[in-house]
Each structure stands twice: as C-alpha cells, then as structure tokens.
Enzyme design. Structure first.
Site: not given
Length: 514
Positions: A47, A90, A145, A174-175, A179, A213, A232, A237, A335
């Site tokens: 946008r 948009d 995701k 899925d990053h 790896k 994390e 999440d 993951h 977290k």
C-alpha cells in the site's frame, strides 16, 4: 531434481519488516553471488504511493541497515537495484490488480509470488491475481505463516489458494526448514551408519526440543494475542523439527519422498485428550523481571490489559508407531527466557549393566545435542576415563565430542534461511516447503490440546521474565525421572526456591563432574 527457474519475482508486503530484515538482504546476497537468474526482475508491492526510485531508496536503506558490512559491495548493489521496481497495490481493492499485472508484464517465462500479508487478505489476493491472469501454469505462490489459527481456518485458506494454485505450485514457508543445522539433521541421521541402527525406541530414552526466546511482544501484540506460544511456535517450527527427528528414511532426497515421511509422523502423533492435558501440558505467561540485566515489563503490562494467552508452553508428546512407541518427546518454548536458545537433545538409553562401581563414578546416558541457534553445532556427550594411575579403580567422567559448524566451515559464508528458501522458490524446489496434508495434520494435533485447555479451563502460570519458565513444568519430566537426571548432572545456578526448574539447564550446558 529438475529445476525450473522463473524470470520474475513479485513481493507483496515489500515495505514490511520481514522484507526489510530478511527478504531483501537475502535476495541481494543471492544476486551478489551470481545465483539469481540473469534477467530476473523483482517487483515490490504494498500500500502507499511510491514509484520505482522511491522503492529503490527503501531497499537501499534496508540493505544499509541489515546487511553485514563485509557483504556490502557498491558494484553489486548497483546491479541489484537494476532488478528492482515497484507497483502500489491494495489487496482488498479489486481495482489494484490490473495496474500490477501491467507492470509485471508477460509471465510466460515464469513468475514467483511471495505473499507476506495477513491471512485475511489471502482470498482477495488470490481472486484478484486470478482475475488479471497472474495464476496461470507458469506462476507459483509462496505463503508466509500464519496459515490459519486452527484446522478449520487452515482448510479455508488452503481451499482458497488451491482454487487458483495447485499443490505443485504452492510453497508454504517455515523458515526453520531453511536453517543449515536443521537440514543437517537429515545428513546426521541418514549419512552416518552409527546412528540409524539405534535411532528408535530400543536405543533412545527421550527427545527434548527447546526454543527459548529472550524477546517479548515487540511489535507483534495484535498477532500474538490471537496466537500464543502453542500456535506461534509449536504448530509449525517445533512440529517440523519433531518430524525430521522421527521420520522414516526417505527413498530419495526430494520434496515428495521427504514430505511423505514427515506427514506420516504427524498422523502418528498421539492426540492429547482433555483428561490428559493437565499431565501432558504446562502453560505460562511472563511477568515483570530482568532479561540481560535490564528490567522488562510483564506480558499484561506490555499488552495494556489482562490476558490469558500463554507465552510459554511445555508438552509431553508421543508418536504411536513401531519406531517410537513409548519414547516421550518433550517440547518447550517460551518468551522472555533467560537466554536465546534453540536446540534438540537426543538422550540415549543407558548401558544395560555397569562394571564400574565405587569411585568409578555414575555412568551417564549418552546425549546428542543439535544446537540450532545462536551458535550452530552438534555435540555428543560420552563417558571417558579420567587420567591417572587408577589405584582405586577407574574414574569416569562425561566429556563432549564437538562439531562446531561455525568453526569447521569457517571459510564458508553461512547463509540465512531465507536465502535458501527464496532460491528454492525461484527454482521450483519444494523440498524445504510444507505440504497441505502436513499443515492440516499439525493443526489436528494442536486443536486437540486447545480443546483440552478449554475443557479444563486452563490458565497460564506466571513466571518472572528472565527465568526458564513456570516451576510447574518440572512435573512433565519428573514423572519419568528425567528432571531428577537433569538436576543431578547439570550446572547448579538455575535454582528456584530450592527446586530446579524442569528445563533449567538445557542439555548443551556443561555438566558438573559427578
């Protein structure tokens, strides 16, 4: 495999945080190394009113901020900018798509679309792309995701995408799968004859997967409040890591064979019933505490109101098949933990009989540790004899055998996960992307846990930021004797009220001498 590179790449969400931090630096890295197709054009879309030069300024600032200094090359930056163009759009406005199609032009040479937007825009995006002819047989699409928040919403998203893009042209990201160390799981298992014969219930006692994390909400409050730690981190993951650890040997290293075996793992995961939820799961939410020597707010304080969303979850899972019957998989993520750490620990069963007694020391089961971040290494903990004349018998001690990927391949540039995933998208290799049946099998298992939480009116236990989670998590492993083992052998600083936390000292920390 047969690679089929496209000639054009379209990035939706091209001015967002993911694009600036990961996608644009990754594309530049591939360009600088000569890995992108020679005439590939990159069209950014988002946008806002911006022309090509305006977007190139955005790209330059992002690369200046997020590229390592040793990767900046003025010549490469200049030629990379020649690939870049921009077209405002948009996705909720059907009239936005024709100007976008005009900007992109002919797609007979192949187009890859990267859709990094809110799932609520997927339907309008796919419909708009289809209307202007950007969903044909030469077009493939990548999806970031979250792909839904439960099985029903995931099916809805998948059905929407499938209406225009068949499975062979759909790339779900899925990053973690990009790896290096994650891919090394396959090399470790299936490229070394010493592991596979004991990689089963006869040789392995338990598997522990930890993703810790130190960050809190940051700028993801809106998303995280609707997701929580289970959706999440575990729903994608962590379950992908479970599949790589638990899968049967594929016949070939290709997308179909590997994803077939991963899907079998997800279908074999034992559903956790409402009656089992209190014994098999623990949830937590961080309160005010200290991380890295700095005082940080609690989750509710960051959010601005009281919430029952979990920022920590620990799960005891089982896989009901021949290879893994009876072996617990402990999954833990949170977290505002004490340290940033992602690792997999495979604890093997102890030797059936010890001939060492008295001063010989206590034999510890061998443990294989695969560290994913922040460092990348593989470590095998083995028992060995301490030096000496052994007048009172052999003294044994556990020592690590280390393979540091950072050190071993010091002369090789370590790529971020998105470089590999973007290149695979451009070339059409689906091996490291997630298939629909995987996603839906994962959600089936996750939904059963959430249903159990609802049935038990489960609320997260509070833990101080900068610690290793709620003390109640100890019960998950203590009932199996695993916590006692950790408390006895790992470094003693992580103590809470005289009781060791369930996963206070991850398996890659050095163990104290016995």
């Amino acid at each position: 495999m047969q690679r089929n590179p496209v000639g054009k790449l379209l990035l939706f969400g091209a001015t967002g945080d993911l694009a600036k931090r990961m996608l644009l630096p990754s594309l530049y890295g591939l360009h600088a190394d000569g890995l992108l197709p020679k005439d590939l054009t990159i069209t950014g879309s988002a946008r806002g009113d911006m022309d090509d030069d305006g977007y190139r300024d955005v790209v330059k600032k992002a690369l200046d901020e997020f590229l390592p200094a040793d990767r900046k090359d003025e010549s490469a930056l200049g030629t990379f900018m020649e690939r870049i163009q921009f077209q405002p759009a948009d996705l909720s406005d059907p009239n936005s798509f024709q100007p976008l199609a005009d900007k992109i032009g002919d797609v007979s040479g192949g187009l890859a679309i990267y859709l990094s937007t809110a799932p609520s825009l997927f339907e309008s995006a796919v419909q708009g792309l289809e209307k202007v002819g950007l969903t044909g047989p030469t077009v493939r699409i990548a999806l970031e995701k979250p792909l839904g928040y439960d099985l029903a919403s995931s099916k809805e998203i998948n059905d929407t995408v499938a209406s225009a893009f068949p499975e062979e042209r759909t790339f779900r990201i899925d990053h973690y799968l990009g790896k290096e160390t994650v891919q090394n799981i396959l090399a470790l298992r299936f490229g070394n004859s010493m592991f596979e014969p004991i990689w089963n219930a006869q040789g392995i006692d338990n598997v522990q997967i930890t993703i810790a994390e130190t960050v809190g909400l940051e700028d993801r409050a809106g998303y995280y409040e609707g997701a929580g730690a289970l959706r999440d981190m575990v729903a994608n993951h962590m379950l992908q890591l479970v599949a790589l650890i638990a899968m049967e040997p594929p016949a070939l290293y290709d997308g179909t064979a590997i994803r077939d075996e991963k899907a079998k793992v997800f279908r074999s995961m034992r559903k956790i019933t409402p009656e089992q939820v209190p014994q098999c799961t623990v949830t937590g939410q961080y309160e005010e505490g200290a991380v890295g020597g700095k005082v940080v707010k609690g989750y509710d304080d960051e959010l601005g109101y009281d919430s029952n969303v979990e920022t920590f979850v620990a799960i005891k899972a089982h896989i009901d098949n021949w290879r893994w019957q009876g072996v617990p998989f402990y999954l833990r993520t949170g977290k505002r933990m004490a340290k940033r750490r992602s690792e997999i620990a495979i604890q093997f069963k102890p030797v059936p009989h010890s001939m060492f007694s008295g001063r010989g020391g206590v034999l510890q089961p061998n443990t294989l540790v695969i560290r994913l971040q922040p460092e990348e290494y593989i470590q095998l903990l083995v028992m060995t004899k301490e030096p000496g004349l052994d007048r009172e018998g052999l003294r044994l001690r556990e020592v690590p055998l280390n393979l540091s990927l950072d050190a071993e391949f010091a002369g090789t540039r370590r790529r971020i996960a998105y470089e590999r995933l973007l290149l695979d998208l451009i070339e059409g290799d689906q091996t490291l992307f997630v298939r629909r049946d995987e996603v839906e099998a994962q959600w089936t298992w996750i939904d059963a846990i959430r249903a159990g939480w609802d049935a038990n009116q489960t609320k997260p236990k509070h833990y101080a930021a900068g610690t290793w989670g709620p003390a109640g998590a100890i019960a998950l492993t203590e009932r199996d004797g695993v916590t006692e083992l950790l408390c006895e052998h790992f470094c003693p600083p992580y103590v809470c009220g005289g009781t060791y936390l369930a996963w206070a000292t991850p398996l890659s920390e050095p163990r104290a001498p016995t």
